[in-house]
Design a protein around this motif. Structure first.
Motif, PDB file in Angstrom:
ATOM      1  N   GLY A  15      -5.167  -5.376   1.214  1.00 50.62           N
ATOM      2  CA  GLY A  15      -4.646  -4.173   0.258  1.00 50.62           C
ATOM      3  C   GLY A  15      -5.918  -3.188   0.626  1.00 50.62           C
ATOM      4  O   GLY A  15      -5.561  -1.964   0.427  1.00 50.62           O
ATOM      5  N   THR A  16      -7.214  -3.483   0.893  1.00 53.62           N
ATOM      6  CA  THR A  16      -8.183  -2.493   1.252  1.00 53.62           C
ATOM      7  C   THR A  16      -7.592  -1.548   2.639  1.00 53.62           C
ATOM      8  O   THR A  16      -7.510  -0.400   2.601  1.00 53.62           O
ATOM      9  CB  THR A  16      -9.420  -2.849   1.271  1.00 53.62           C
ATOM     10  OG1 THR A  16      -9.937  -3.474   0.060  1.00 53.62           O
ATOM     11  CG2 THR A  16     -10.551  -2.001   1.688  1.00 53.62           C
ATOM     12  N   VAL A  17      -7.187  -2.263   3.667  1.00 53.47           N
ATOM     13  CA  VAL A  17      -6.889  -1.623   4.798  1.00 53.47           C
ATOM     14  C   VAL A  17      -5.593  -0.867   4.641  1.00 53.47           C
ATOM     15  O   VAL A  17      -5.825   0.112   5.156  1.00 53.47           O
ATOM     16  CB  VAL A  17      -6.822  -2.677   5.797  1.00 53.47           C
ATOM     17  CG1 VAL A  17      -6.248  -2.298   7.177  1.00 53.47           C
ATOM     18  CG2 VAL A  17      -8.106  -3.403   6.008  1.00 53.47           C
ATOM     19  N   ALA A  18      -4.702  -1.403   3.753  1.00 53.61           N
ATOM     20  CA  ALA A  18      -3.495  -0.767   3.644  1.00 53.61           C
ATOM     21  C   ALA A  18      -3.841   0.770   2.959  1.00 53.61           C
ATOM     22  O   ALA A  18      -3.375   1.848   3.124  1.00 53.61           O
ATOM     23  CB  ALA A  18      -2.532  -1.438   2.897  1.00 53.61           C
ATOM     24  N   ALA A  19      -4.631   0.639   1.935  1.00 52.44           N
ATOM     25  CA  ALA A  19      -5.091   1.770   1.021  1.00 52.44           C
ATOM     26  C   ALA A  19      -5.688   2.763   2.175  1.00 52.44           C
ATOM     27  O   ALA A  19      -5.410   4.102   1.905  1.00 52.44           O
ATOM     28  CB  ALA A  19      -5.879   1.477  -0.132  1.00 52.44           C
ATOM     29  N   ARG A  20      -6.396   2.454   3.144  1.00 56.29           N
ATOM     30  CA  ARG A  20      -7.054   3.336   4.088  1.00 56.29           C
ATOM     31  C   ARG A  20      -5.925   3.980   5.104  1.00 56.29           C
ATOM     32  O   ARG A  20      -6.448   5.015   5.473  1.00 56.29           O
ATOM     33  CB  ARG A  20      -8.373   2.611   4.858  1.00 56.29           C
ATOM     34  CG  ARG A  20      -9.454   2.385   3.830  1.00 56.29           C
ATOM     35  CD  ARG A  20     -10.443   1.601   4.182  1.00 56.29           C
ATOM     36  NE  ARG A  20     -11.839   1.383   3.584  1.00 56.29           N
ATOM     37  CZ  ARG A  20     -12.665   2.350   3.317  1.00 56.29           C
ATOM     38  NH1 ARG A  20     -12.875   3.323   3.858  1.00 56.29           N
ATOM     39  NH2 ARG A  20     -13.627   1.697   2.543  1.00 56.29           N
ATOM     40  N   VAL A  21      -5.150   3.324   5.532  1.00 51.05           N
ATOM     41  CA  VAL A  21      -4.470   3.829   6.704  1.00 51.05           C
ATOM     42  C   VAL A  21      -2.995   4.211   6.284  1.00 51.05           C
ATOM     43  O   VAL A  21      -2.386   4.614   6.882  1.00 51.05           O
ATOM     44  CB  VAL A  21      -3.933   2.749   7.661  1.00 51.05           C
ATOM     45  CG1 VAL A  21      -5.607   1.876   8.152  1.00 51.05           C
ATOM     46  CG2 VAL A  21      -3.376   1.423   7.004  1.00 51.05           C
ATOM     47  N   PHE A  22      -2.717   4.027   4.775  1.00 52.50           N
ATOM     48  CA  PHE A  22      -1.374   4.483   4.588  1.00 52.50           C
ATOM     49  C   PHE A  22      -1.263   5.996   4.562  1.00 52.50           C
ATOM     50  O   PHE A  22      -2.149   6.683   4.359  1.00 52.50           O
ATOM     51  CB  PHE A  22      -1.272   4.219   2.888  1.00 52.50           C
ATOM     52  CG  PHE A  22       0.381   3.939   2.514  1.00 52.50           C
ATOM     53  CD1 PHE A  22       0.846   2.596   2.410  1.00 52.50           C
ATOM     54  CD2 PHE A  22       0.979   4.976   2.538  1.00 52.50           C
ATOM     55  CE1 PHE A  22       2.055   2.321   2.067  1.00 52.50           C
ATOM     56  CE2 PHE A  22       2.427   4.872   1.943  1.00 52.50           C
ATOM     57  CZ  PHE A  22       2.817   3.540   1.795  1.00 52.50           C
TER      58      PHE A  22
END
Length: 243
Positions: free
Chosen positions: A233-240
């Motif tokens: 979830g954290t990675v997705a929020a950063r790269v979305f």
């Protein structure tokens, strides 16, 4: 927000193939194998457990949640990105983040619908009622969070629906193997079975099975689900990206 959720729900219902695979296919699998007399008897190849009490319902829920979270959610979001819908929404009061939230709510509701369907059918075929119903709820919510976080990550990195489906398949189908869907984990070498316990889908299915039978939960498998939910979830929020 309510109108957006209602709109996304209508669009989702118009995709009957995705709904059928997510909700109907697991039921077909349980029905096909659960009608066998051997499914209600201890199976030596499964370590002496009863397939209808353990393997079949946990596989059914793993399939439902996996297909909804890892295929349907990224499918919609990557299609919106490719068509420029997210870019256009970014200039309106309806921020794309609200669209993502609406999709997660709608797809999450579909995944949760599979729980009473799968367990209801299994019980009707002779499955024993889960020994730890509250733990079933905990595992469903925690495992769902982990799988939807992975789906959001796929949505974040795939530029369009076609590539999104490729990414989803690259994650999902090997995960089915490690979760014991293609080959029961009891028949795997110990080292391969252990690897499966620490994959999101494998930890989800195995933890469900433990809750069904009243077996003590493995804290490391629950930790795997929690870490996956937070990390993906954290990675997705950063790269979305919205476009």
């Amino acid at each position: 927000m309510n109108q957006l959720i209602a709109c996304e729900a209508k669009l989702t219902v118009r995709e009957p193939v995705g709904l059928a695979f997510s909700l109907v296919l697991p039921l077909v699998i349980i029905l096909a194998f659960g009608l066998s007399a051997s499914a209600s008897e201890p199976d030596e190849e499964l370590g002496g457990v009863i397939a209808l009490d353990t393997l079949l319902p946990s596989i059914g829920l793993a399939l439902s949640f996996g297909m909804v979270a890892i295929f349907m959610l990224p499918g919609f979001m990557t299609d919106y990105r490719a068509r420029g819908i997210l870019r256009r929404l970014s200039t309106t009061p309806v921020h794309p983040a609200k669209l993502l939230a609406a999709q997660v709510i709608v797809q999450g509701a579909i995944a949760l619908i599979s729980v009473p369907l799968v367990l209801g059918l299994a019980v009707a075929l002779g499955m024993s009622f889960p020994e730890q119903p509250l733990m079933v709820v905990v595992v469903v919510l925690l495992g769902g969070a982990a799988l939807f976080a992975v789906g959001t990550l796929v949505s974040a990195v795939a530029p369009d629906a076609k590539i999104g489906y490729v990414y989803s398949a690259m994650f999902f189908f090997p995960s089915l193997f490690f979760a014991g869907v293609w080959l029961p984990k009891e028949q795997m070498p110990d080292w391969l079975s252990t690897i499966g316990d620490f994959t999101p889908l494998g930890a989800f299915r195995e933890s469900l099975e433990n809750a069904f039978t009243g077996t003590s939960q493995d804290p490391l498998m629950l930790l795997t689900l929690a870490v996956t939910a937070v990390a993906a979830g954290t990675v997705a929020a950063r790269v979305f990206r919205w476009e």
